[in-house]
Design a protein around this motif. Structure first.
Motif, short mmCIF file in Angstrom:
data_model
loop_
_atom_site.label_atom_id
_atom_site.label_comp_id
_atom_site.label_asym_id
_atom_site.label_seq_id
_atom_site.Cartn_x
_atom_site.Cartn_y
_atom_site.Cartn_z
N ARG A 132 -8.70 -2.00 2.34
CA ARG A 132 -7.80 -1.74 1.22
C ARG A 132 -8.57 -1.04 0.10
O ARG A 132 -9.67 -1.44 -0.28
CB ARG A 132 -7.23 -3.07 0.73
N ARG A 146 -11.11 -6.79 5.91
CA ARG A 146 -10.14 -7.69 6.54
C ARG A 146 -10.43 -9.16 6.25
O ARG A 146 -9.55 -10.00 6.35
CB ARG A 146 -10.13 -7.47 8.06
N GLU A 168 -4.34 1.75 2.27
CA GLU A 168 -5.18 1.17 3.32
C GLU A 168 -5.63 2.24 4.31
O GLU A 168 -4.87 3.17 4.62
CB GLU A 168 -4.43 0.07 4.07
N PRO A 227 0.82 -1.22 0.00
CA PRO A 227 0.00 0.00 0.00
C PRO A 227 0.85 1.26 0.00
O PRO A 227 1.91 1.32 0.64
CB PRO A 227 -0.82 -0.13 1.28
#
Length: 350
Positions: free
Chosen positions: A208, A238, A203, A33
Motif C-alpha cells: 500500500r 501485507r 496498491e 485504494p
C-alpha cells in the motif's frame, strides 16, 4: 473529475489538544485504494494547503543583503566535509518478508518492502540546478540498483525530481506522485503514473502506498508556484509493517495526524538538514530538534535521518545536523538503538 472531498478531508482531532481519558484513540480508517494510472483533474493551485505564507518581499530583500552567508556555510562550516559519513556497502538480500532501507544520499532511498524495490525521490546526478556539486558521492552505483518496481516522489523541487536520473528508468516503471505532478511524468512517457491527494492511497502487488501531508510547498519554474501538491509517503506491506518517507517538511501538526491514520509506523525517514537560517527555512525544513519532536509525534519504532550530508543547500555547518540530532535524541531520553544514523550508502534491515 476529482471528488471535492479529496481536496482537503476534515482531519481527525489533534491528540495534542484533544482531551484524553486513558482510552486508546481509534485509528482513522484508510480510504479504498485508488486505481493505478488513473488520469484525474486537479485544482489550478494548491496554495491553500500552505502551512505558512511563502517568503515575501522583505524576506527576499534580506536574503539579497546577506548574500551567500544566508545560504552557504563559510569556510569553517565546510571544513568537515571529509568527515561526512560515506560507507557504501552491498545491498541486503530481500524477499517478500524483508523490510530494509539503503540510503543513497539526500532524500534518495532504496526501500525493500513486501518483495518490491522502491526508490524515493531518486537523484543520482552529481549536480542539480542552482546547487553546488554533491559533497558525498551517491551511496549506490546505478549499476548496482536492483530492478526498480516503483518510484515515489514527495514534491517537484529539483533536488527531489531529477530528470536525468528518471530518464534511466524504464518508462513502464510505476510512479506515485503528488496531485498535479502526473502530467510532468506522462509527458516523459511514463505509462503508469498514479497521482494522489493527501490521505489517499493505492496498491501495487500487495504493498500500500499512502500519500500524507507535509509542511512544504512546490515550484519548478517561474510561474508554477504551488501548482502541484507536496507530501510524504507511508509504504505498508501485507504484514502491516510500514515505512514513512517524509520528503521535505517543516515541523507542525501533521505528524500527529499521520500517527492517527497510520499507527505503529516501524521506520520514519525524516529530514534533519537544510534548516539555516531559520527566518528563511523554518517553516519548510525541520531542524534536528524538530525532527526528534516529529519522531515522537509519529510514535514510530525507529528513525533514520536524511536530507543532509549530500548537497549544501543552506548555511549550517555540514556536520552540525548530525551533532545536534544526537544531542536532541539523548536529551529526549530515547533509546540509542532506535536511531539509525546511517552513512550514505549504508543499509539496515528491520
Amino acid at each position: 473529475m476529482t471528488d471535492p472531498t479529496h481536496a482537503d478531508p476534515p482531519p481527525p482531532a489533534d491528540p495534542a489538544t484533544a482531551p484524553h481519558h486513558g482510552a486508546p484513540v481509534a485509528p482513522v480508517p484508510r480510504p479504498a485504494p485508488r486505481p493505478l494510472g488513473e488520469v484525474r483533474r486537479w485544482p489550478r493551485s494548491f496554495a491553500g494547503r500552505l502551512t505558512a505564507p511563502l517568503p515575501g518581499v522583505r524576506a527576499f530583500a534580506r536574503l539579497a543583503r546577506e548574500g551567500a552567508a544566508a545560504v552557504r556555510p563559510g569556510a569553517d562550516g565546510l571544513r568537515d566535509v571529509p568527515k561526512l559519513p560515506f560507507a557504501p556497502g552491498p545491498l541486503p538480500p530481500a524477499d517478500p518478508d524483508t523490510l530494509a532501507v539503503t540510503w543513497a544520499g539526500h532524500a534518495s532511498w532504496i526501500v525493500r518492502v513486501g518483495g518490491l524495490t522502491v526508490l524515493t525521490d531518486p537523484v543520482w546526478s552529481r549536480r542539480i540546478l542552482g546547487t553546488p556539486a554533491r559533497v558525498t558521492p551517491v551511496g549506490v552505483r546505478w549499476e548496482d540498483v536492483p530492478p526498480v518496481d516503483a518510484v515515489v516522489i514527495s514534491h517537484n523541487h529539483y533536488d527531489h525530481v531529477d530528470a536525468p536520473t528518471l530518464r534511466r528508468l524504464p518508462r513502464s516503471t510505476p510512479v506515485f506522485v503528488p496531485a498535479g505532478l502526473g502530467r510532468w511524468f506522462r509527458h516523459r512517457r511514463f505509462s503508469t503514473v498514479t497521482e494522489l491527494d493527501w490521505w489517499e492511497g493505492a496498491e501495487l502487488h500487495g504493498v500500500r502506498f499512502d500519500f500524507v501531508p507535509a509542511h512544504h510547498w512546490s515550484k519548478r519554474g517561474l510561474t508554477d508556484t504551488c501548482r502541484t501538491l507536496w507530501g510524504g509517503w507511508v509504504l505498508t506491506d501485507r504484514r502491516d509493517r510500514s515505512v514513512y518517507f517524509a520528503g521535505d517538511t517543516g515541523y507542525g501538526h501533521w505528524f500527529r495526524r499521520i500517527a492517527d491514520r497510520h499507527p505503529g509506523i516501524d521506520l520514519a525517514l525524516l529530514p534533519i538538514g537544510a534548516y539555516a537560517p531559520r527566518w528563511w527555512l523554518g517553516d519548510v525544513h525541520t531542524d534536528p530538534e524538530e525532527a526528534v519532536r516529529a519522531f515522537r509525534d509519529l510514535g514510530a519504532r525507529a528513525m533514520a535521518p536524511m536530507h543532509w550530508a549530500t548537497f549544501v543547500l543552506s548555511s549550517e555547518p555540514v556536520m552540525e545536523p548530525l551533532t545536534r540530532l544526537l544531542a536532541a535524541w539523548e536529551a529526549a531520553g530515547l533509546p540509542r538503538e532506535r536511531l539509525w544514523d546511517l552513512a550514505v550508502g549504508e543499509s539496515r534491515v528491520l
